[in-house]
Design an enzyme around this catalytic site. Sequence first.
Site, mmCIF file in Angstrom:
data_model
loop_
_atom_site.group_PDB
_atom_site.id
_atom_site.type_symbol
_atom_site.label_atom_id
_atom_site.label_comp_id
_atom_site.label_asym_id
_atom_site.label_seq_id
_atom_site.Cartn_x
_atom_site.Cartn_y
_atom_site.Cartn_z
ATOM 1 N N SER A 138 27.515 -42.740 -42.563
ATOM 2 C CA SER A 138 28.233 -41.802 -43.428
ATOM 3 C C SER A 138 29.136 -40.938 -42.555
ATOM 4 O O SER A 138 28.851 -40.765 -41.355
ATOM 5 C CB SER A 138 27.219 -40.909 -44.149
ATOM 6 O OG SER A 138 27.869 -39.814 -44.761
ATOM 7 N N TYR A 151 18.807 -36.227 -44.927
ATOM 8 C CA TYR A 151 19.780 -37.316 -45.105
ATOM 9 C C TYR A 151 20.754 -37.362 -43.927
ATOM 10 O O TYR A 151 20.973 -38.419 -43.328
ATOM 11 C CB TYR A 151 20.554 -37.104 -46.406
ATOM 12 C CG TYR A 151 21.676 -38.108 -46.630
ATOM 13 C CD1 TYR A 151 21.411 -39.358 -47.182
ATOM 14 C CD2 TYR A 151 22.992 -37.803 -46.287
ATOM 15 C CE1 TYR A 151 22.438 -40.278 -47.389
ATOM 16 C CE2 TYR A 151 24.009 -38.717 -46.487
ATOM 17 C CZ TYR A 151 23.729 -39.953 -47.045
ATOM 18 O OH TYR A 151 24.749 -40.862 -47.250
HETATM 19 N N1 LIG Z 1 28.393 -42.497 -52.199
HETATM 20 C C1 LIG Z 1 28.733 -41.807 -51.123
HETATM 21 O O1 LIG Z 1 29.422 -40.769 -51.209
HETATM 22 C C2 LIG Z 1 28.283 -42.256 -49.763
HETATM 23 C C3 LIG Z 1 28.892 -41.678 -48.640
HETATM 24 C C4 LIG Z 1 28.473 -42.062 -47.372
HETATM 25 C C5 LIG Z 1 27.493 -43.027 -47.224
HETATM 26 N N2 LIG Z 1 26.927 -43.582 -48.337
HETATM 27 C C6 LIG Z 1 25.875 -44.584 -48.116
HETATM 28 O O2 LIG Z 1 26.184 -45.764 -48.805
HETATM 29 C C7 LIG Z 1 24.968 -46.454 -49.140
HETATM 30 C C8 LIG Z 1 24.997 -46.844 -50.614
HETATM 31 O O3 LIG Z 1 25.031 -45.656 -51.387
HETATM 32 P P1 LIG Z 1 25.652 -45.578 -52.863
HETATM 33 O O4 LIG Z 1 26.515 -44.383 -52.891
HETATM 34 O O5 LIG Z 1 26.189 -46.900 -53.271
HETATM 35 O O6 LIG Z 1 24.317 -45.204 -53.676
HETATM 36 P P2 LIG Z 1 23.678 -45.766 -55.048
HETATM 37 O O7 LIG Z 1 24.735 -46.085 -56.038
HETATM 38 O O8 LIG Z 1 22.637 -44.780 -55.385
HETATM 39 O O9 LIG Z 1 23.013 -47.151 -54.590
HETATM 40 C C9 LIG Z 1 21.903 -47.166 -53.739
HETATM 41 C C10 LIG Z 1 21.289 -48.548 -53.761
HETATM 42 O O10 LIG Z 1 20.172 -48.553 -52.864
HETATM 43 C C11 LIG Z 1 19.026 -49.054 -53.566
HETATM 44 N N3 LIG Z 1 17.816 -48.481 -52.947
HETATM 45 C C12 LIG Z 1 17.417 -47.187 -52.884
HETATM 46 N N4 LIG Z 1 16.262 -47.081 -52.230
HETATM 47 C C13 LIG Z 1 15.912 -48.343 -51.844
HETATM 48 C C14 LIG Z 1 14.825 -48.892 -51.127
HETATM 49 N N5 LIG Z 1 13.827 -48.133 -50.677
HETATM 50 N N6 LIG Z 1 14.809 -50.247 -50.923
HETATM 51 C C15 LIG Z 1 15.802 -51.030 -51.379
HETATM 52 N N7 LIG Z 1 16.855 -50.564 -52.072
HETATM 53 C C16 LIG Z 1 16.909 -49.233 -52.295
HETATM 54 C C17 LIG Z 1 19.261 -48.636 -55.019
HETATM 55 O O11 LIG Z 1 18.521 -49.422 -55.944
HETATM 56 P P3 LIG Z 1 17.023 -48.965 -56.432
HETATM 57 O O12 LIG Z 1 17.051 -47.461 -56.551
HETATM 58 O O13 LIG Z 1 16.826 -49.667 -57.726
HETATM 59 O O14 LIG Z 1 16.093 -49.441 -55.371
HETATM 60 C C18 LIG Z 1 20.748 -48.946 -55.129
HETATM 61 O O15 LIG Z 1 20.951 -50.334 -55.313
HETATM 62 C C19 LIG Z 1 23.839 -45.508 -48.762
HETATM 63 O O16 LIG Z 1 23.301 -45.860 -47.500
HETATM 64 C C20 LIG Z 1 24.523 -44.180 -48.660
HETATM 65 O O17 LIG Z 1 23.856 -43.280 -47.809
HETATM 66 C C21 LIG Z 1 27.290 -43.226 -49.587
#
Ligand SMILES: NC(=O)c1ccc[n+]([C@@H]2O[C@H](COP(=O)([O-])OP(=O)(O)OC[C@H]3O[C@@H](n4cnc5c(N)ncnc54)[C@H](OP(=O)(O)O)[C@@H]3O)[C@@H](O)[C@H]2O)c1
Length: 254
Positions: A138, A151
Amino acid sequence: MKLADRTILITGGTSGIGLELARQLIALGNTVIVTGRDQAKVDEATRDVAGLQGIVSDVSDPAAIAALYSDATGRFPALDVLVNNAGIMRNLDLNAGRDLVDLTREIEVNLMGPIRMAQQFLPHLKTRPNALIVNVSSGLAFVPMPVSPVYCATKAGMHSFSQSLRVQLRGSGVTVVELAPPGVETKLFRGEFEKETKGMKAMDPAELVRRTIAGIEAGKQEIRPGQSNLLKALSRLAPEVALNQMAKMGQTGH
Ligand SMILES: NC(=O)c1ccc[n+]([C@@H]2O[C@H](COP(=O)([O-])OP(=O)(O)OC[C@H]3O[C@@H](n4cnc5c(N)ncnc54)[C@H](OP(=O)(O)O)[C@@H]3O)[C@@H](O)[C@H]2O)c1
């Protein structure tokens, strides 16, 4: 490095960035398998995206990682790309009392998960030509947003781990890419941060994924779209200013 005719495993690919990545990679002619903890969400994703494969697996559970490894490499022996994307993000006030086990949940999912996944899948990836590991960190890896302290620590840890893994895998044929997204419009971004992100414009997941694929294909080791690049620069040029700016988001009131 071309992303076509690959077999790609994306953890946490049932929503947000992971699901969009799966969509675009399938459109480019790759085989894509996504994981998530929830069978209903895995089913929904595989129904929505033609050709997508899904396996229920929790990255915070070492036994589930071992089972995922046997299942995925058994059914998809050509697997040559691992995307460590699954993550959770919480708004944690450290001045409030908390259960000690629950407190470190993000570390188990966002940091221990990818470390264990890389270790488990490495022997297989080393047998595949031009294998790739993508670790999703991130922009907050470079400057923390104090309202989400655990986080941000996991993402700084992912940045550090990716650097070491890249060095240790020199000459192994396995490339390590770190993707450090800025704020992206997903459930995680707004989830517990409605107040902090009010009025903020986040990047569209489709745009993030286009830039990620272009970055990987151009051979970048660290992909920092939009604000993430600025945060990295600020963390070097004016770290105190950057931290104070991030501290303004969601003052805890203490
Ligand atoms: N969105 C942002 O602004 C942002 C910015 C920087 C970095 N990121 C990073 O990008 C990545 C994806 O985030 P996103 O924004 O797409 O979030 P999201 O829409 O909440 O998706 C998260 C995904 O991870 C899965 N997940 C959560 N806990 C899990 C576990 N213990 N085992 C397996 N799967 C799990 C969730 O499915 P289930 O809950 O059904 O398991 C979901 O498919 C993350 O690493 C996040 O930190 C996001």
